[in-house]
Design a protein around this motif. Structure first.
Motif, PDB file in Angstrom:
ATOM      1  N   LEU A  75      13.973 110.389  65.003  1.00  0.00           N
ATOM      2  CA  LEU A  75      14.853 111.426  65.557  1.00  0.00           C
ATOM      3  C   LEU A  75      14.480 111.765  67.000  1.00  0.00           C
ATOM      4  O   LEU A  75      15.354 111.964  67.844  1.00  0.00           O
ATOM      5  N   SER A  76      13.187 111.797  67.289  1.00  0.00           N
ATOM      6  CA  SER A  76      12.748 112.180  68.637  1.00  0.00           C
ATOM      7  C   SER A  76      13.144 111.152  69.700  1.00  0.00           C
ATOM      8  O   SER A  76      13.099 111.453  70.893  1.00  0.00           O
ATOM      9  N   LEU A  77      13.547 109.958  69.290  1.00  0.00           N
ATOM     10  CA  LEU A  77      14.011 108.948  70.240  1.00  0.00           C
ATOM     11  C   LEU A  77      15.432 109.226  70.734  1.00  0.00           C
ATOM     12  O   LEU A  77      15.871 108.644  71.724  1.00  0.00           O
ATOM     13  N   VAL A  78      16.151 110.100  70.043  1.00  0.00           N
ATOM     14  CA  VAL A  78      17.559 110.346  70.364  1.00  0.00           C
ATOM     15  C   VAL A  78      17.789 110.709  71.832  1.00  0.00           C
ATOM     16  O   VAL A  78      18.649 110.116  72.479  1.00  0.00           O
TER      17      VAL A  78
ATOM     18  N   VAL B 223      25.096 110.541  66.401  1.00  0.00           N
ATOM     19  CA  VAL B 223      24.207 109.470  66.837  1.00  0.00           C
ATOM     20  C   VAL B 223      23.752 108.699  65.600  1.00  0.00           C
ATOM     21  O   VAL B 223      23.275 109.289  64.630  1.00  0.00           O
ATOM     22  N   THR B 224      23.913 107.388  65.670  1.00  0.00           N
ATOM     23  CA  THR B 224      23.456 106.512  64.588  1.00  0.00           C
ATOM     24  C   THR B 224      22.413 105.573  65.170  1.00  0.00           C
ATOM     25  O   THR B 224      22.707 104.806  66.087  1.00  0.00           O
ATOM     26  N   ILE B 225      21.187 105.674  64.652  1.00  0.00           N
ATOM     27  CA  ILE B 225      20.128 104.773  65.091  1.00  0.00           C
ATOM     28  C   ILE B 225      20.049 103.631  64.088  1.00  0.00           C
ATOM     29  O   ILE B 225      19.806 103.852  62.899  1.00  0.00           O
ATOM     30  N   GLU B 226      20.300 102.431  64.594  1.00  0.00           N
ATOM     31  CA  GLU B 226      20.288 101.243  63.739  1.00  0.00           C
ATOM     32  C   GLU B 226      19.094 100.368  64.066  1.00  0.00           C
ATOM     33  O   GLU B 226      18.538 100.435  65.158  1.00  0.00           O
TER      34      GLU B 226
END
Length: 150
Positions: free
Chosen positions: A67-70, A128-131
């Motif tokens: 999450l913190s990479l968002v 935001v979708t982190i794949e």
């Protein structure tokens, strides 16, 4: 990177996919530093030898590290010119559907859900979708809420 020239242009983009960030490799050093910063030293994150025999066969990133990479990833996707400030207001519907094994590459995709004027500025909601580059379920899905002022 998508550049919006003011709030009017941003409002016209509601309901659209804004694009993708670059790929980012999650390293053991990054995981260890996050563990130190948060005090979360669970073995599944920081003990490669023990994690090799665990459920994922390796260490995995903390969900909150993912999450913190968002913010870093979103800055690669879009920006709004002509604003004085942009601040995080919160997050809705946060989920971590799949783990991020050490060494994985992740990227974010962003969809602009809404832009609404309110007290203190304009509230932006972005899904935001982190794949992961290995495919499958996403590592993180969150609706970020920010406030921007002109």
């Amino acid at each position: 990177m998508k550049v919006f020239h003011g709030i009017d242009e941003l409002e016209r983009a509601v309901g659209t996919h804004l694009g993708y960030s670059k790929w980012h490799t999650v390293t053991q050093q990054q995981i260890d530093l996050f563990a130190d910063a948060t005090g979360d030293h669970q073995w599944i994150h920081v003990d490669p030898a023990r994690a090799a025999d665990g459920p994922f066969g390796t260490t995995i990133a903390h969900g909150y590290l993912t999450l913190s990479l968002v913010p870093m990833l979103l800055w690669q996707i879009y920006t709004v010119e002509g604003v004085q400030a942009a601040v995080n207001y919160g997050a809705d519907k946060l989920r971590f559907p799949a783990p991020v094994p050490v060494g994985s590459r992740v990227r974010a995709g962003a969809e602009l859900l809404s832009v609404a004027e309110g007290p203190g500025g304009w509230k932006l909601v972005v899904r935001v979708t982190i794949e992961r580059d290995s495919g499958g379920k996403p590592a993180c899905v969150v609706e970020t809420v920010s406030v921007v002022t002109q």
